[in-house]
Design an enzyme around this catalytic site. Structure first.
Site, short mmCIF file in Angstrom:
data_model
loop_
_atom_site.label_atom_id
_atom_site.label_comp_id
_atom_site.label_asym_id
_atom_site.label_seq_id
_atom_site.Cartn_x
_atom_site.Cartn_y
_atom_site.Cartn_z
N SER A 128 -2.85 -7.88 2.71
CA SER A 128 -3.13 -7.87 4.17
C SER A 128 -3.55 -8.98 4.72
CB SER A 128 -4.35 -6.67 4.46
OG SER A 128 -4.04 -5.44 3.98
N HIS A 141 0.77 -1.12 0.04
CA HIS A 141 0.10 -0.22 0.04
C HIS A 141 0.81 1.36 0.19
CE1 HIS A 141 -3.07 -2.59 2.07
NE2 HIS A 141 -3.80 -2.26 0.98
N ARG A 165 -1.51 -5.74 -8.36
CA ARG A 165 -0.18 -6.40 -8.12
C ARG A 165 0.31 -7.47 -9.28
NH1 ARG A 165 -2.62 -7.82 -2.41
NH2 ARG A 165 -4.32 -8.05 -3.97
N LYS A 208 -16.57 -7.60 8.15
CA LYS A 208 -15.48 -8.32 7.89
C LYS A 208 -14.86 -9.01 8.93
CE LYS A 208 -13.43 -7.60 3.27
NZ LYS A 208 -12.33 -6.86 2.67
#
Ligand code: PNS
Length: 164
Positions: free
Chosen positions: A134, A19, A96, A43
Site C-alpha cells: 500500500s 491483498h 510476499r 498513522k
C-alpha cells in the site's frame, strides 16, 4: 457444524491487488472471511477507515464465490482480541517475500501467545505482486507514476479523487 471463520487483518490504506490475491486464495479454505481494517489514528492514512471499508465492500462482490461469505469490518486495539471476539479460527496473512517473514513470524507468535486457540495461516502472494505494498502504491501514485494493474480500478479512481 463448526463454521471455519477467518479474519484477514491489515491497514488496507488502500487495498491492493496483492491483498485481493490473498483473499482469493483464502476463499476455498474458509466458510467466512472478515476483512478486518485496523483503525490506527496515529498513522496519518490516505483514506479514513470508513472510506477503506466502503471501498473494500464495493470491490469484494467482484471476487465473491457462493461457498465463502466475505465481509468487511473495522477494529481498534489488538488483532487477537478482535479475532477472539469474532470467534475466528484463523488469522490470515500474506507473505510476499522472505523479508516479510521475520515481522510476520513475530506477530504470529505474539498473537498465538495472546490467543493460543487461533492459528495464523500464511499464504504466499502471487509473484507478480511480490513487490506491491500500500505504501509503495501511494508513493508512486502521488508522484505521478502508474499503478494500473497493481490496485483495483476503483482504488485508483479514489486515489485520483484524493489528489484533486
Ligand atoms: O498489513 P499491515 O498493515 O502491515 O497490518 C498490520 C496489522 C494490522 C496486522 C498489525 O499492525 C496489527 O495486528 N495491529 C493491531 C495491534 C496488534 O494486535 N498488535 C500486536 C500484533 S502481535
Amino acid at each position: 457444524m463448526n463454521l471455519r471463520r477467518a479474519i484477514f487483518p491489515g491497514s488496507f490504506d488502500p487495498l491492493t491487488n496483492g491483498h485481493l490475491d490473498i483473499i482469493k486464495r483464502s476463499l476455498p479454505l474458509f466458510d467466512e472471511i472478515i476483512i478486518a481494517v485496523l483503525n490506527n489514528p496515529e498513522k496519518n492514512p490516505m483514506f479514513t477507515v470508513e472510506e477503506r471499508c466502503r471501498m473494500i465492500g464495493e470491490i469484494l462482490p467482484e471476487i465473491k464465490n457462493s461457498k465463502c461469505e466475505l465481509t468487511v469490518d473495522s477494529f481498534s486495539g489488538l488483532t487477537a482480541d478482535f479475532a477472539k471476539r469474532k470467534n475466528a479460527a484463523a488469522i490470515v496473512r500474506g507473505i510476499r517475500a522472505v523479508s516479510d517473514y521475520e515481522y510476520e513470524l513475530r506477530m504470529a507468535l505474539m498473537n498465538r501467545r495472546l490467543e493460543p486457540e487461533i492459528e495464523t495461516v500464511f499464504l504466499m502472494a502471487a509473484e507478480e505482486y511480490s513487490y506491491v505494498s500500500s505504501n509503495l502504491m501511494k508513493q508512486v501514485f502521488t508522484l505521478g507514476g502508474r499503478v494500473e494493474g497493481l490496485v483495483p480500478a476503483l482504488v485508483e479512481a479514489r486515489m485520483r479523487e484524493k489528489l484533486k
